[in-house]
Design an enzyme around this catalytic site. Structure first.
Site, PDB file in Angstrom:
ATOM      1  N   CYS A  45       0.832  -1.203   0.000  1.00 43.21           N
ATOM      2  CA  CYS A  45       0.000   0.000   0.000  1.00 43.21           C
ATOM      3  C   CYS A  45       0.873   1.262   0.000  1.00 43.21           C
ATOM      4  O   CYS A  45       2.003   1.248   0.494  1.00 43.21           O
ATOM      5  CB  CYS A  45      -0.932  -0.008   1.216  1.00 43.21           C
ATOM      6  SG  CYS A  45      -2.511  -0.849   0.907  1.00 43.21           S
ATOM      7  N   ASN A  87      11.217  -9.143  -5.963  1.00 44.00           N
ATOM      8  CA  ASN A  87      10.634  -9.931  -4.880  1.00 44.00           C
ATOM      9  C   ASN A  87      11.646 -10.007  -3.736  1.00 44.00           C
ATOM     10  O   ASN A  87      12.840 -10.179  -3.964  1.00 44.00           O
ATOM     11  CB  ASN A  87      10.308 -11.337  -5.411  1.00 44.00           C
ATOM     12  CG  ASN A  87       9.440 -12.142  -4.464  1.00 44.00           C
ATOM     13  OD1 ASN A  87       9.764 -12.295  -3.291  1.00 44.00           O
ATOM     14  ND2 ASN A  87       8.337 -12.652  -4.970  1.00 44.00           N
ATOM     15  N   ALA A 173      -1.590 -16.596  -3.103  1.00 41.22           N
ATOM     16  CA  ALA A 173      -1.309 -15.170  -2.887  1.00 41.22           C
ATOM     17  C   ALA A 173      -1.237 -14.913  -1.387  1.00 41.22           C
ATOM     18  O   ALA A 173      -2.260 -14.855  -0.714  1.00 41.22           O
ATOM     19  CB  ALA A 173      -2.390 -14.305  -3.527  1.00 41.22           C
ATOM     20  N   SER A 174      -0.025 -14.766  -0.858  1.00 40.38           N
ATOM     21  CA  SER A 174       0.093 -14.584   0.590  1.00 40.38           C
ATOM     22  C   SER A 174      -0.246 -13.150   0.988  1.00 40.38           C
ATOM     23  O   SER A 174      -0.524 -12.874   2.144  1.00 40.38           O
ATOM     24  CB  SER A 174       1.495 -14.969   1.065  1.00 40.38           C
ATOM     25  OG  SER A 174       2.467 -14.354   0.259  1.00 40.38           O
ATOM     26  N   HIS A 179      -1.753  -7.573  -7.129  1.00 42.58           N
ATOM     27  CA  HIS A 179      -0.402  -7.592  -7.691  1.00 42.58           C
ATOM     28  C   HIS A 179      -0.204  -8.794  -8.600  1.00 42.58           C
ATOM     29  O   HIS A 179      -0.915  -9.788  -8.500  1.00 42.58           O
ATOM     30  CB  HIS A 179       0.659  -7.608  -6.584  1.00 42.58           C
ATOM     31  CG  HIS A 179       0.751  -8.910  -5.828  1.00 42.58           C
ATOM     32  ND1 HIS A 179      -0.193  -9.322  -4.904  1.00 42.58           N
ATOM     33  CD2 HIS A 179       1.675  -9.905  -5.871  1.00 42.58           C
ATOM     34  CE1 HIS A 179       0.154 -10.501  -4.405  1.00 42.58           C
ATOM     35  NE2 HIS A 179       1.277 -10.886  -4.979  1.00 42.58           N
TER      36      HIS A 179
END
Lengths: 345, 345
Positions: A45, A87, A173-174, A179
């Site tokens: 965010c 990442n 998706a953790s 995204h």
């Protein structure tokens, strides 16, 4: 007792049982409650940029135009509409020395995982997933995919770039902020390689792109879902996943790098149409998607890039994992019909 | 920054990234709470036989001996120690007419799913999973696998028999009673076919069974887990799943149909050893297992049957599904070390 159908993929040597005996309707897969990712500070965010590595690309909107910037020297740009960064736990990383050998030896079974692994935050708004995004925002996503594709494809140690999206905790998706991820690999992945080989064979035999042929047939089939001027969506003949659908550009292109401005807009539009329908039909189910594309000029005549979407409504278990045969309890014809109705009720 | 390793499977063209950057220890995967299958009447428990189709095979213990029986004409045998019956929602079903054509046309993409799909209840005791079963009970399971394998392999429309087990809701077991499944298929599944082709090539080149060669090497490697007189367990070099392990007979056999009485006992023993260790290490994690075997006499010299065990500790997401490259966050060397310690603390 009628028999289930065994169907083979258009190109891959992959067989699927369409097991409709159980009589499950697509809407039976809609879950009332879904496991949620842990709530806490969202590192994706706005305002939390310092929790992530520096951006390799951010889009800043200024005066109706997009400025493309990079974070440098500890500085983090704010006010972005798209933000892409490495990442934090990369599976693939670039070689450190120019001299590093990056060719995988023929017959070898070990190599350094050279490449890149990036996160592409699709919106400053936490929940602006493709199902709910504005078309201009989705167009930013498409443009950012292409910008990263150009950049990563230019590296000498990169042979393929996988652009994919995991949606929902059950689909891996953790983090729940909208995204995608981008992984650049030092070889062409097996599934794409098999598609390349099969499509080359078809082209040599018939002088036609097999994907163009598939598009022509599926536009007229009960597996057709939706289309616009430049793109078509259908449920593939031998779907390995319940409610699986694929999105193809109508124009023959081996790589999305050749897409026109108008095609970009129509890609954004068909994404919105399909993912809105999937969400409304199945109460925002978990899913994965991945682009299939080619970066090799030699494949220009026979490969055709596309997007494959795999809703995560079933579990691949012992049979699937140990044999490579899949059992799908929703026929693609049923899947397509439900999605068509969700698009035009 | 050290690079992750890209590793290729012994035989398959399958690459895996061993991504240890995240530094997850095997025990980090132990879950305190697991989703549970719905509680209710268990159709697999003794007394509820009428809730399932008639048994095609049941073992009844009488005077220290096993009597093998079938349910017929609506009658259900009671007092069984093993019970096998058709799956209520079979993916594959036998042809109805002897005259049914069951050869899949070369190049075809559609065929009836001829075959069989059975459930094998491993014990009258709901929770008698391999981790907790008595050795005599596990020996019954092994014998029942073999009985069904003989029977199903004899059908003219069957080319392969997959014996597999799903454990835990997250691994696809919708019922928690200890059970396996058996699926007989009209063709050799892709993964096994690729192993057959690769092992034949190795045999033609080197005059040796590639699996015998692998066993010899892995018994001395850091991926070794445990062994007894007849079987060895190790974590495979390019494990696609965290904590994956394989169990091989030491003696060269292409099919488990050639197993001796002593080998059966030692298979039961190594199953118990490995699954007890997995359970204690990771708080009874979900897993899948599947036998790999050959029913083709022509493969006798180069194929070597075995069992592959895939703990379900991660989610295959967009990257894995769209590329066929896997990311595994636990190295097989770490997995093997943890399992060795759990076996001999």
């Amino acid at each position: 007792m009628p028999h289930n159908e065994l169907r083979k993929d258009y190109l891959l040597d992959r067989w699927v049982v369409i097991a409709t005996e159980r009589g499950r309707r697509p809407t039976d897969f809609a879950k009332k409650e879904k496991p949620q990712a842990k709530v806490g500070v969202c590192p994706f965010c706005p305002g939390n940029e310092h929790l992530t590595p520096p951006a390799v690309l951010a889009y800043i909107e200024a005066g109706g135009k997009i400025e493309k910037v990079k974070d440098e020297d500890g500085f983090r740009h704010k006010g972005w509409v798209i933000r892409c960064f490495p990442n934090l736990y990369p599976a693939f990383t670039p070689p450190q020395e120019k001299a590093d050998k990056w060719e995988i030896a023929e017959g070898g079974d070990l190599a350094p995982a050279f490449g890149h692994h990036e996160v592409l935050v699709e919106s400053p708004n936490h929940d602006e997933h493709p199902s709910d995004a504005s078309i201009p925002q989705l167009l930013h996503v498409v443009n950012a995919y292409l910008d990263r594709l150009v950049e990563l494809a230019s590296k000498p140690y990169v042979r393929y770039v996988s652009i994919f999206r995991n949606h929902g905790l059950e689909a891996g998706a953790s983090l729940s902020h909208a995204h995608s991820q981008i992984i650049a690999t030092p070889f062409v992945p097996k599934i794409v390689e098999e598609e390349l080989q099969a499509s080359e064979r078809f082209w040599l035999e018939k002088g036609e792109c097999i994907f163009c042929n598939i598009i022509k047939r599926e536009r007229e089939s009960p597996r057709f879902i939706t289309e616009n001027q430049d793109f078509v969506a259908f449920a593939p003949w031998a779907s390995a996943n319940p409610m699986e659908f694929w999105i193809f550009p109508k124009r023959h292109m081996h790589t999305p790098l050749e897409i026109t401005e108008n095609e970009k807009l129509n890609l954004a539009k068909i994404l919105k149409t399909c993912f809105s329908a999937l969400k409304s039909l199945l109460n925002d189910p978990p899913y994965n998607y991945g682009f299939h594309l080619s970066l090799d000029e030699k494949t220009r005549q026979y490969y055709h890039w596309h997007l494959e979407v795999y809703p995560k409504l079933a579990i691949w278990a012992g049979f699937e994992k140990s044999t490579g045969i899949y059992i799908n309890t929703v026929s693609p014809e049923n899947a397509a019909e439900s999605l068509r109705k969700a698009i035009s009720p």
